[in-house]
Design a protein around this motif. Sequence first.
Motif, PDB file in Angstrom:
ATOM      1  N   SER A 166      41.124  27.411  19.762  1.00 45.90           N
ATOM      2  CA  SER A 166      40.290  26.430  20.436  1.00 45.90           C
ATOM      3  C   SER A 166      40.241  26.688  21.937  1.00 45.90           C
ATOM      4  N   GLY A 167      41.407  26.935  22.548  1.00 45.70           N
ATOM      5  CA  GLY A 167      41.462  27.188  23.982  1.00 45.70           C
ATOM      6  C   GLY A 167      40.699  28.433  24.383  1.00 45.70           C
ATOM      7  N   TYR A 168      40.821  29.482  23.591  1.00 45.13           N
ATOM      8  CA  TYR A 168      40.105  30.726  23.889  1.00 45.13           C
ATOM      9  C   TYR A 168      38.602  30.510  23.819  1.00 45.13           C
ATOM     10  N   ASN A 169      38.133  29.903  22.750  1.00 42.84           N
ATOM     11  CA  ASN A 169      36.697  29.743  22.574  1.00 42.84           C
ATOM     12  C   ASN A 169      36.079  28.832  23.627  1.00 42.84           C
ATOM     13  N   GLN A 170      36.837  27.903  24.145  1.00 38.91           N
ATOM     14  CA  GLN A 170      36.328  27.023  25.194  1.00 38.91           C
ATOM     15  C   GLN A 170      36.326  27.676  26.567  1.00 38.91           C
ATOM     16  N   ASN A 171      37.280  28.576  26.805  1.00 41.75           N
ATOM     17  CA  ASN A 171      37.475  29.067  28.166  1.00 41.75           C
ATOM     18  C   ASN A 171      37.294  30.572  28.363  1.00 41.75           C
ATOM     19  N   CYS A 172      37.376  31.336  27.307  1.00 41.84           N
ATOM     20  CA  CYS A 172      37.419  32.789  27.463  1.00 41.84           C
ATOM     21  C   CYS A 172      36.292  33.537  26.771  1.00 41.84           C
ATOM     22  N   ALA A 173      35.731  32.942  25.714  1.00 42.17           N
ATOM     23  CA  ALA A 173      34.753  33.655  24.890  1.00 42.17           C
ATOM     24  C   ALA A 173      33.492  34.007  25.661  1.00 42.17           C
ATOM     25  N   ARG A 174      33.161  33.232  26.681  1.00 47.25           N
ATOM     26  CA  ARG A 174      31.938  33.500  27.439  1.00 47.25           C
ATOM     27  C   ARG A 174      31.912  34.924  27.974  1.00 47.25           C
ATOM     28  N   CYS A 175      33.064  35.415  28.428  1.00 48.23           N
ATOM     29  CA  CYS A 175      33.134  36.769  28.985  1.00 48.23           C
ATOM     30  C   CYS A 175      33.767  37.775  28.026  1.00 48.23           C
ATOM     31  N   HIS A 176      34.794  37.338  27.313  1.00 44.23           N
ATOM     32  CA  HIS A 176      35.553  38.271  26.480  1.00 44.23           C
ATOM     33  C   HIS A 176      35.075  38.336  25.037  1.00 44.23           C
ATOM     34  N   GLY A 177      34.101  37.486  24.671  1.00 47.35           N
ATOM     35  CA  GLY A 177      33.495  37.584  23.354  1.00 47.35           C
ATOM     36  C   GLY A 177      34.118  36.679  22.313  1.00 47.35           C
ATOM     37  N   LEU A 178      33.289  36.155  21.409  1.00 46.84           N
ATOM     38  CA  LEU A 178      33.791  35.367  20.291  1.00 46.84           C
ATOM     39  C   LEU A 178      34.699  36.233  19.416  1.00 46.84           C
ATOM     40  N   GLU A 179      35.769  35.622  18.934  1.00 51.40           N
ATOM     41  CA  GLU A 179      36.787  36.323  18.147  1.00 51.40           C
ATOM     42  C   GLU A 179      37.408  37.477  18.933  1.00 51.40           C
ATOM     43  N   VAL A 180      37.283  37.431  20.263  1.00 52.22           N
ATOM     44  CA  VAL A 180      37.871  38.412  21.191  1.00 52.22           C
ATOM     45  C   VAL A 180      37.235  39.791  21.023  1.00 52.22           C
ATOM     46  N   VAL A 181      36.034  39.838  20.527  1.00 49.42           N
ATOM     47  CA  VAL A 181      35.302  41.094  20.424  1.00 49.42           C
ATOM     48  C   VAL A 181      34.419  41.208  21.657  1.00 49.42           C
TER      49      VAL A 181
END
Length: 232
Positions: free
Chosen positions: A70-85
């Motif tokens: 949840s934290g990643y998708n709210q704060n990081c996915a914009r630049c680092h990609g959904l599912e960290v891809v």
Amino acid sequence: MRTVTLKGILTGGFVFASSVLVMAHGDVNPQPVDTAGLPETGDEWLTENPYRAEAAGEDVWFKAIEIGASGYNQNCARCHGLEVVSGGLAPDLRFLEAEEYGDEWYVERFRVGYTQNGTTKMPAFGELLGQDAAWAIRTYIETRPDGDAMEDVAEELKTMRDQLAGYAEDATGADPDALKARLGEIASGIETLSGAPVADSVAFRAANLIDGTPASYKSASETLTIGLSATQ
């Protein structure tokens, strides 16, 4: 493999990812992360992930993945990609080593951000989100499965998905132990790119959802459906 309920992880991961897609490409303000249920890490920043299963136990590890998704998708996915891809705009964090060296690099960037030629490439999240959220997100990141390995087993997982969907309607002839065992075998062959010992793959999630009830077959089938869609 343990039999545990991974609905929380599913909600925090693949299901949540679909609802956060717009946010991931538009919201640049750090979003708070609810870390309730995780052991507190204190005020002094650590240099190694405290939420790994070998350090904190599997229950804490599962919870960290759920919260971290949840934290990643709210704060990081914009630049680092959904599912960290990563799409190439930022480093692909799946390759960040799941060991102290990788942890030190990660936590430094998380705390103070990154600026290049006077331009902020990554904001500082440390004071805004805190250490517990940082390590939960780190746990989620390092357990992402190798996409190539997922492609290799995609057809068999699709077959099992359809089989599980059928058992959700009529469980006659279903062998939950055999289903769990096969999904567990598939999961054990899916590695992480970080070197973490267990990948939080859809096969791993589905295996842990099955308890012999029609509802569990439905949940496992849905988990495979969403996860396989995310890898395409």
